[in-house]
Motif scaffolding. Structure first.
Motif, short mmCIF file in Angstrom:
data_model
loop_
_atom_site.label_atom_id
_atom_site.label_comp_id
_atom_site.label_asym_id
_atom_site.label_seq_id
_atom_site.Cartn_x
_atom_site.Cartn_y
_atom_site.Cartn_z
N SER A 1 8.49 11.36 1.42
CA SER A 1 7.19 12.28 1.40
C SER A 1 6.61 12.78 0.05
O SER A 1 5.58 12.51 -0.17
CB SER A 1 7.64 13.42 2.30
OG SER A 1 7.68 13.46 3.58
N LYS A 2 7.62 12.86 -0.71
CA LYS A 2 7.30 13.39 -2.09
C LYS A 2 6.38 12.11 -2.89
O LYS A 2 5.52 12.50 -3.47
CB LYS A 2 8.43 13.52 -3.10
CG LYS A 2 8.09 14.27 -4.40
CD LYS A 2 9.30 15.08 -5.18
CE LYS A 2 8.76 15.74 -6.47
NZ LYS A 2 9.98 16.20 -6.94
N TYR B 1 7.19 17.77 9.31
CA TYR B 1 6.10 17.28 10.12
C TYR B 1 6.07 16.31 10.66
O TYR B 1 5.99 15.43 11.83
CB TYR B 1 4.52 17.57 9.62
CG TYR B 1 3.61 16.99 10.55
CD1 TYR B 1 3.09 17.73 11.31
CD2 TYR B 1 2.93 15.70 9.85
CE1 TYR B 1 2.03 17.37 12.07
CE2 TYR B 1 2.15 15.27 10.92
CZ TYR B 1 1.52 15.73 11.95
OH TYR B 1 0.44 15.63 12.54
N ARG B 2 6.37 15.05 9.76
CA ARG B 2 6.65 13.46 10.03
C ARG B 2 7.60 13.30 10.78
O ARG B 2 7.48 12.48 12.00
CB ARG B 2 6.91 12.83 8.71
CG ARG B 2 5.58 12.51 7.85
CD ARG B 2 5.98 11.99 6.61
NE ARG B 2 6.63 11.04 6.73
CZ ARG B 2 7.53 10.36 5.88
NH1 ARG B 2 7.90 10.55 5.02
NH2 ARG B 2 7.80 8.84 6.33
N GLY C 1 0.83 -1.12 -0.03
CA GLY C 1 0.10 -0.05 0.02
C GLY C 1 0.88 1.21 -0.02
O GLY C 1 2.00 1.33 -0.31
N LEU C 2 0.04 2.39 0.35
CA LEU C 2 0.69 3.63 0.48
C LEU C 2 1.89 3.71 1.32
O LEU C 2 1.80 3.63 2.46
CB LEU C 2 -0.32 4.85 0.49
CG LEU C 2 0.00 6.24 0.43
CD1 LEU C 2 0.24 6.61 -0.87
CD2 LEU C 2 -0.81 7.30 1.17
N GLY C 3 3.07 3.86 0.84
CA GLY C 3 4.37 3.86 1.64
C GLY C 3 4.78 2.60 2.26
O GLY C 3 5.58 2.44 2.94
N GLY C 4 3.89 1.39 1.69
CA GLY C 4 4.52 0.18 2.33
C GLY C 4 5.58 -0.34 1.55
O GLY C 4 6.05 0.14 0.58
N SER C 5 6.01 -1.67 1.80
CA SER C 5 7.13 -2.30 1.28
C SER C 5 6.56 -3.79 1.01
O SER C 5 5.96 -4.19 1.83
CB SER C 5 8.51 -2.06 1.94
OG SER C 5 8.31 -2.89 3.00
N LEU C 6 7.34 -4.35 0.18
CA LEU C 6 7.24 -5.93 0.10
C LEU C 6 7.56 -6.67 1.20
O LEU C 6 7.06 -7.82 1.44
CB LEU C 6 8.20 -6.47 -1.05
CG LEU C 6 9.43 -6.54 -1.16
CD1 LEU C 6 10.11 -7.44 -0.45
CD2 LEU C 6 9.90 -6.41 -2.68
N GLY D 1 8.87 4.34 -5.84
CA GLY D 1 8.94 5.38 -4.89
C GLY D 1 8.81 5.00 -3.49
O GLY D 1 9.11 5.66 -2.43
N PHE D 2 8.64 3.75 -3.18
CA PHE D 2 8.51 3.12 -1.88
C PHE D 2 9.47 2.04 -1.69
O PHE D 2 9.97 1.44 -2.79
CB PHE D 2 7.17 2.61 -1.66
CG PHE D 2 6.03 3.95 -1.76
CD1 PHE D 2 6.36 5.01 -0.83
CD2 PHE D 2 4.98 3.74 -2.29
CE1 PHE D 2 5.43 6.00 -0.92
CE2 PHE D 2 3.92 4.94 -2.16
CZ PHE D 2 4.39 6.02 -1.71
#
Length: 368
Positions: free
Chosen positions: A280-281, A229-230, A97-102, A126-127
């Motif tokens: 983040s991008k 922020y993160r 998913g968003l920001g996830g990895s295998l 990107g991730f």
């Protein structure tokens, strides 16, 4: 295969005791990093000397870096063999998913391998450890993923008519459904397995939501604001950060040192290790490039292909909650199965690995 043997293989698939490349004991790793103050955990966990504690041996043995058509490096993980190419059966393609990895598919990849199934998990652009892109329109991402998958199948001389099972987690459910509608006539897709799916329509990301689009475009030009922020207001909370609190259900244990408890605490550290490296991008790019699902086309394709759909949701998922899963179920015109796992949050494959593996063995593998 007997039920006893199945249980033994599931236990082996879910075990992470021997996974750290450092060969350090899980309990030692957990005690070492849980004792670090929240604000110092980021720098401590990213220290190069500690990277082997969070490098998983199974993935290290099966990972490969592929150059896409745009000369972008993509990390994949598979169990294909050039010396034994005719044994590829029932290919399970896993999309995070968003920001996830295998890495999050570790138990499922091990399970496939133990049961003689083929798997291909992908760090989407990107991730994870895959290269970034300049932009992330979801329709383009789907085409790039299709090309990447086809190139890999060609490289390993795997039949294009191979039976495929698409497995998506969170945003990976959207990617899987887009792949399904675009390429179901080219691929023989047996199952769509949706883990913690988002709502069937994400209205906040609609192209007609001008305020949201303007905000995302502005932040995409200055992603360091989101990174600031993160880092300062979320990741500084360590294991109390949103990426851990919302992704895992907090269970009580009578014995803090029993292996299941220690394994789950270790996987939280693995998740945090990966979370703090999310770009983040790329996060903003995927949100900006989000494409809605065409449910009319999905349902038409389901009827034509007779693809089975299984939705798996966590009872305590705060990211894509039970309503999302139920709404997705109701969006299908054909009968689909919705399974809710108790005492489980968003990172289903880590938070309830044994339950997920049981579902795959009894609901999916049994039909192969």
């Amino acid at each position: 295969m007997s039920e006893v043997n199945n249980d033994a293989l599931i236990n082996k698939a879910c075990s992470v005791e021997d996974e750290p490349l450092s060969h350090n004991k899980l309990l030692d790793i957990v005690h070492k990093f849980e004792s670090v103050q929240d604000k110092q955990l980021v720098s401590q966990i990213l220290d190069a000397d500690n990277s082997d504690d969070f490098t998983l041996q199974f993935i290290k043995q099966h990972e490969e870096f592929i150059d896409s058509d745009e000369n972008k490096r993509v990390r994949v993980c598979h169990n294909f063999s050039r010396s034994n190419i005719n044994d590829v059966k029932d290919l399970y393609i896993c999309l995070p998913g968003l920001g996830g990895s295998l890495d999050q598919f570790l138990p499922l990849m091990k399970l496939c391998d133990l049961f003689g199934k083929s798997f291909l998990a992908i760090d989407v652009f990107g991730f994870g450890k895959s290269d970034e892109l300049d932009q992330y329109p979801m329709s383009d991402i789907v085409k790039k993923l299709h090309t990447l998958i086809m190139n890999i199948l060609t490289e390993y001389n795997i039949k294009k008519s191979q039976t495929i099972h698409l497995v998506g987690h969170s945003m990976g459910c959207y990617l899987s459904l887009h792949l399904f509608t675009k390429f179901n006539k080219e691929w023989s897709i047996s199952h769509l397995i949706l883990l913690a799916p988002p709502a069937p329509t994400v209205t906040n990301l609609g192209k007609d939501n001008r305020l949201a689009q303007w905000t995302l475009k502005t932040l995409y030009r200055v992603p360091w604001l989101v990174t600031f922020y993160r880092e300062w207001f979320d990741q500084s909370k360590g294991l109390n950060s949103s990426g851990i609190q919302n992704f895992f259900h907090q269970r009580e244990s009578k014995n803090d040192d029993d292996i299941e408890n220690v394994s789950l605490r270790y996987l939280k550290l693995v998740q945090y290790y990966n979370n703090v490296q999310i770009k983040s991008k790329s996060l903003l790019g995927y949100l900006l490039g989000w494409d809605p699902l065409d449910w009319n086309q999905i349902n038409k394709s389901i009827k034509e292909s007779h693809t089975e759909v299984i939705i798996i949701s966590g009872e305590f998922d705060k990211v894509t909650d039970a309503k999302c899963a139920n709404d997705v179920k109701n969006s299908f015109e054909e009968e689909v199965e919705l399974i809710t796992i108790p005492n489980c949050a968003h990172t289903i494959t880590f938070d309830a690995s044994r339950e997920v593996c049981n579902i795959f063995v009894n609901k999916v593998f049994s039909q192969d």
